[in-house]
Write a protein that holds these residues in place. Structure first.
Motif, short mmCIF file in Angstrom:
data_model
loop_
_atom_site.label_atom_id
_atom_site.label_comp_id
_atom_site.label_asym_id
_atom_site.label_seq_id
_atom_site.Cartn_x
_atom_site.Cartn_y
_atom_site.Cartn_z
N VAL A 70 0.86 -1.19 0.00
CA VAL A 70 0.00 0.00 0.00
C VAL A 70 0.90 1.23 0.00
N ALA A 71 0.83 1.99 -1.09
CA ALA A 71 1.71 3.15 -1.24
C ALA A 71 1.02 4.20 -2.08
N ASP A 72 1.49 5.43 -1.93
CA ASP A 72 0.92 6.57 -2.65
C ASP A 72 2.06 7.33 -3.30
N LEU A 73 1.93 7.60 -4.58
CA LEU A 73 2.99 8.28 -5.32
C LEU A 73 3.26 9.69 -4.82
N GLN A 74 2.37 10.24 -4.04
CA GLN A 74 2.60 11.56 -3.45
C GLN A 74 3.40 11.48 -2.16
N HIS A 75 3.58 10.28 -1.60
CA HIS A 75 4.21 10.13 -0.29
C HIS A 75 5.47 9.27 -0.41
N TYR A 90 -3.90 15.13 -15.39
CA TYR A 90 -3.78 16.38 -16.15
C TYR A 90 -3.38 17.56 -15.27
N ASP A 91 -3.05 17.28 -14.03
CA ASP A 91 -2.30 18.23 -13.21
C ASP A 91 -0.84 17.87 -13.47
N PHE A 92 -0.21 18.56 -14.40
CA PHE A 92 1.08 18.11 -14.91
C PHE A 92 2.20 18.22 -13.89
N ALA A 93 2.10 19.20 -13.01
CA ALA A 93 3.10 19.29 -11.93
C ALA A 93 3.00 18.07 -11.03
N LEU A 94 1.78 17.63 -10.77
CA LEU A 94 1.59 16.44 -9.93
C LEU A 94 2.07 15.18 -10.67
N HIS A 95 1.82 15.12 -11.96
CA HIS A 95 2.31 13.99 -12.76
C HIS A 95 3.83 13.88 -12.66
N GLU A 96 4.50 15.00 -12.78
CA GLU A 96 5.96 14.99 -12.68
C GLU A 96 6.42 14.61 -11.28
N THR A 97 5.69 15.06 -10.26
CA THR A 97 6.01 14.69 -8.89
C THR A 97 5.88 13.18 -8.69
N TYR A 98 4.81 12.61 -9.21
CA TYR A 98 4.64 11.16 -9.14
C TYR A 98 5.86 10.45 -9.73
N GLY A 99 6.23 10.88 -10.93
CA GLY A 99 7.35 10.23 -11.61
C GLY A 99 8.66 10.38 -10.85
N ARG A 100 8.94 11.58 -10.39
CA ARG A 100 10.18 11.83 -9.65
C ARG A 100 10.23 11.01 -8.37
N ASN A 101 9.11 10.95 -7.67
CA ASN A 101 9.08 10.18 -6.42
C ASN A 101 9.33 8.70 -6.67
N ALA A 102 8.75 8.17 -7.75
CA ALA A 102 8.95 6.76 -8.07
C ALA A 102 10.40 6.48 -8.45
#
Length: 288
Positions: free
Chosen positions: A47-52, A74-86
């Motif tokens: 159980v994990a969240d790409l924002q955390h 389509y919140d592109f800043a959030l999309h990039e955050t997801y990717g960077r966190n992963a």
């Protein structure tokens, strides 16, 4: 093996294929209850969240390979955050190979924000110390199951989509795309490579209608929706920003003049059985 999006359209067939081959899978989900069927099959649930990032660190612990798909966002800043966190979590865990499915087109040299955001994640991954293979799919056949398309096919015998009737596109199924992802995990020597992935056929809208006619045993036609009309239709449902961004991608693809992907060289790198559209249609129910 860590799989993101394990209960989604893209991640589900990845987990299925890995479990079918006896691979140990850790399935990432935000809701453990939604992944209970994978637990029954023997997968470990994370159980994990790409924002955390802290939850991602725990999910990646002891993992050597990752299949990454990001949620449609389509919140592109959030999309990039997801990717960077992963990517950061994979790097910290010493992951040996990440296969990143961009989930959609990534066209170069455009002002389309969706393409730019996906490319930002690719750039971040490729500049990290994490060995990686990037797979960039075209349109998924599963789009045809969407509530804005499937009812027209079932109830009226019309495939309505915002591409010209004779525009060629290499549609690919989620199952075939998953097979490419799983195959890539066994090709670590391809790290650093990027592959555009399409299906085995270059299909126009009229071709798609003919495929449905063949399988359903009734006349099915194709209706091309103008991108501007498509944007206006989406706006009341998804909001004007998302509608504009979705339509912008379609406009860009049409301007390129061709949505086909030459798969000869790529197919030679991977052992994947192609899925023609008629076969995919037969795999789904088209009752009212």
């Amino acid at each position: 093996m860590l799989v993101y999006g394990s209960t989604g359209t893209q991640g589900t067939p990845v987990v299925q294929k890995l479990l079918d081959t006896g691979t140990r899978v850790r399935a990432v989900t935000r809701d453990a209850a939604r992944a209970e069927h994978w637990k029954v099959r023997g997968a470990e649930i994370a159980v994990a969240d790409l924002q955390h990032p802290d939850t991602l660190a725990a999910a990646n612990k002891g993992i050597s390979q990752v299949v990454l798909q990001l949620p449609l966002q389509y919140d592109f800043a959030l999309h990039e955050t997801y990717g960077r966190n992963a990517v950061d979590a994979a790097r910290a865990a010493g992951v040996e190979l990440t296969v990143f499915n961009t989930s959609a087109h990534v066209l170069q040299d455009t002002d389309v924000h969706a393409y730019q955001a996906r490319q930002e994640v690719i750039d971040y991954l490729q500049s990290s110390a994490v060995p990686n293979i990037v797979l960039r799919p075209t349109f998924y056949m599963e789009i045809l199951l969407g509530p804005w398309i499937r009812p027209g096919i079932v109830e009226h015998g019309v495939v309505a989509f915002p591409l010209p009737a004779e525009f060629p596109m290499s549609w690919v199924s989620a199952g075939e795309m998953a097979a490419y992802g799983v195959s890539a995990l066994g090709r670590p020597e391809l790290a650093g490579s990027t592959f555009d992935i399409g299906g085995p056929e270059a299909l126009s809208g009229n071709d798609i209608a003919r495929c449905f006619s063949e399988v359903l045993g009734k006349e099915v036609s194709y209706a091309a929706i103008a991108p501007d009309d498509y944007e206006r239709a989406l706006a009341p449902v998804f909001g004007p920003t998302v509608a504009f961004e979705v339509a912008s991608q379609v406009r860009c693809i049409i301007e390129r003049g061709d949505g086909t992907v030459e798969m000869t060289e790529t197919a030679a790198q991977f052992s994947v059985s192609p899925t023609p559209l008629v076969d995919w249609i037969r795999q789904h129910s088209w009752d009212n």
